[in-house]
Design a protein around this motif. Structure first.
Motif, PDB file in Angstrom:
ATOM      1  N   ALA A 253       0.824  -1.202   0.000  1.00 46.29           N
ATOM      2  CA  ALA A 253       0.000   0.000   0.000  1.00 46.29           C
ATOM      3  C   ALA A 253       0.859   1.254   0.000  1.00 46.29           C
ATOM      4  N   TRP A 254       0.252   2.330  -0.437  1.00 42.66           N
ATOM      5  CA  TRP A 254       0.824   3.662  -0.288  1.00 42.66           C
ATOM      6  C   TRP A 254      -0.066   4.432   0.687  1.00 42.66           C
ATOM      7  N   PHE A 255       0.597   5.066   1.622  1.00 38.56           N
ATOM      8  CA  PHE A 255      -0.044   5.999   2.526  1.00 38.56           C
ATOM      9  C   PHE A 255       0.670   7.342   2.375  1.00 38.56           C
ATOM     10  N   ARG A 256       0.047   8.382   2.849  1.00 40.15           N
ATOM     11  CA  ARG A 256       0.704   9.689   2.847  1.00 40.15           C
ATOM     12  C   ARG A 256       0.375  10.419   4.137  1.00 40.15           C
ATOM     13  N   GLN A 257       1.289  11.282   4.509  1.00 39.77           N
ATOM     14  CA  GLN A 257       1.090  12.060   5.724  1.00 39.77           C
ATOM     15  C   GLN A 257       1.532  13.493   5.477  1.00 39.77           C
ATOM     16  N   ALA A 258       0.563  14.383   5.542  1.00 34.60           N
ATOM     17  CA  ALA A 258       0.839  15.805   5.389  1.00 34.60           C
ATOM     18  C   ALA A 258       1.202  16.389   6.752  1.00 34.60           C
ATOM     19  N   PRO A 259       1.917  17.511   6.761  1.00 33.82           N
ATOM     20  CA  PRO A 259       2.300  18.132   8.030  1.00 33.82           C
ATOM     21  C   PRO A 259       1.092  18.393   8.926  1.00 33.82           C
ATOM     22  N   GLY A 260       1.171  17.921  10.150  1.00 39.21           N
ATOM     23  CA  GLY A 260       0.106  18.160  11.100  1.00 39.21           C
ATOM     24  C   GLY A 260      -1.131  17.306  10.928  1.00 39.21           C
ATOM     25  N   LYS A 261      -1.062  16.344  10.023  1.00 37.29           N
ATOM     26  CA  LYS A 261      -2.229  15.502   9.768  1.00 37.29           C
ATOM     27  C   LYS A 261      -1.900  14.037  10.011  1.00 37.29           C
ATOM     28  N   GLU A 262      -2.940  13.232  10.121  1.00 36.44           N
ATOM     29  CA  GLU A 262      -2.752  11.810  10.310  1.00 36.44           C
ATOM     30  C   GLU A 262      -2.359  11.142   8.988  1.00 36.44           C
ATOM     31  N   ARG A 263      -1.769   9.993   9.140  1.00 34.03           N
ATOM     32  CA  ARG A 263      -1.409   9.222   7.954  1.00 34.03           C
ATOM     33  C   ARG A 263      -2.685   8.779   7.232  1.00 34.03           C
ATOM     34  N   GLU A 264      -2.673   8.949   5.924  1.00 34.98           N
ATOM     35  CA  GLU A 264      -3.859   8.730   5.107  1.00 34.98           C
ATOM     36  C   GLU A 264      -3.623   7.626   4.094  1.00 34.98           C
ATOM     37  N   PHE A 265      -4.572   6.731   3.959  1.00 37.81           N
ATOM     38  CA  PHE A 265      -4.486   5.670   2.975  1.00 37.81           C
ATOM     39  C   PHE A 265      -4.655   6.230   1.574  1.00 37.81           C
ATOM     40  N   VAL A 266      -3.824   5.747   0.653  1.00 33.48           N
ATOM     41  CA  VAL A 266      -3.903   6.175  -0.743  1.00 33.48           C
ATOM     42  C   VAL A 266      -4.420   5.040  -1.615  1.00 33.48           C
ATOM     43  N   VAL A 267      -3.701   3.914  -1.601  1.00 38.40           N
ATOM     44  CA  VAL A 267      -4.065   2.809  -2.488  1.00 38.40           C
ATOM     45  C   VAL A 267      -3.358   1.550  -2.031  1.00 38.40           C
ATOM     46  N   ASN A 268      -3.951   0.414  -2.366  1.00 39.24           N
ATOM     47  CA  ASN A 268      -3.386  -0.891  -2.044  1.00 39.24           C
ATOM     48  C   ASN A 268      -3.399  -1.760  -3.298  1.00 39.24           C
ATOM     49  N   ILE A 269      -2.401  -2.622  -3.410  1.00 40.07           N
ATOM     50  CA  ILE A 269      -2.395  -3.614  -4.473  1.00 40.07           C
ATOM     51  C   ILE A 269      -2.033  -4.972  -3.896  1.00 40.07           C
ATOM     52  N   LYS A 270      -2.758  -5.971  -4.304  1.00 42.67           N
ATOM     53  CA  LYS A 270      -2.452  -7.340  -3.908  1.00 42.67           C
ATOM     54  C   LYS A 270      -1.484  -7.894  -4.937  1.00 42.67           C
ATOM     55  N   TRP A 271      -0.321  -8.297  -4.474  1.00 40.95           N
ATOM     56  CA  TRP A 271       0.727  -8.727  -5.405  1.00 40.95           C
ATOM     57  C   TRP A 271       0.264  -9.866  -6.295  1.00 40.95           C
ATOM     58  N   ALA A 272      -0.404 -10.834  -5.684  1.00 44.14           N
ATOM     59  CA  ALA A 272      -0.932 -11.956  -6.461  1.00 44.14           C
ATOM     60  C   ALA A 272      -2.212 -11.515  -7.147  1.00 44.14           C
ATOM     61  N   GLY A 273      -2.159 -11.350  -8.438  1.00 43.37           N
ATOM     62  CA  GLY A 273      -3.331 -10.972  -9.201  1.00 43.37           C
ATOM     63  C   GLY A 273      -3.482  -9.509  -9.480  1.00 43.37           C
ATOM     64  N   GLY A 274      -2.865  -8.669  -8.675  1.00 40.14           N
ATOM     65  CA  GLY A 274      -2.871  -7.234  -8.951  1.00 40.14           C
ATOM     66  C   GLY A 274      -4.143  -6.496  -8.605  1.00 40.14           C
ATOM     67  N   THR A 275      -4.993  -7.073  -7.766  1.00 45.26           N
ATOM     68  CA  THR A 275      -6.227  -6.394  -7.370  1.00 45.26           C
ATOM     69  C   THR A 275      -5.889  -5.109  -6.625  1.00 45.26           C
TER      70      THR A 275
END
Length: 125
Positions: free
Chosen positions: A34-56
């Protein structure tokens, strides 16, 4: 597994960047990444996930259409293509991985055991 994220930088609004996340120590086989991001002063935010097997893939609703995750199996690398960047996309972007994620926990940072060091993306207006 050790993760190395790269590709961040300073860009103007509207530009594109491609981030990379490389695994060392073992392959991504069997993992969710997965990719997450965290802006200054904010909580870590989910961006996207990929399942390696199959690429979902699973995207945060707010980022669908501008961000695309992909994988290169031969290079054991996950990419995050970010287009039409906005100043509010400014953040440290982290890649994360785990082998035991259930679908309902894909967007929860604490579900991932392995994290890269983060790469800073700064978008100027």
């Amino acid at each position: 597994v050790q993760l190395q994220a790269s590709g961040g930088g300073l860009v103007q609004a509207g530009a594109s960047l491609r981030l990379s996340c490389v695994a060392s120590g073992r392959t991504f086989r069997g993992y969710n990444i997965a990719w997450f991001r965290q802006a200054p002063g904010k909580e870590r935010e989910f961006v996207v996930n990929i399942k390696w097997a199959g690429g979902t893939t699973t995207y945060a609703d707010s980022l669908k259409g501008r961000f695309t995750i992909s994988r290169d199996i031969a290079k054991n690398t996950v990419f995050l293509q970010m287009n039409s960047l906005k100043p509010e996309d400014t953040a440290v972007y982290y890649c994360a991985a785990d082998s035991r994620i259930i679908h309902s926990s894909i967007g929860v940072a604490s579900s991932y055991d392995y994290w890269g060091q983060g790469t800073l993306v700064t978008v100027s207006s």
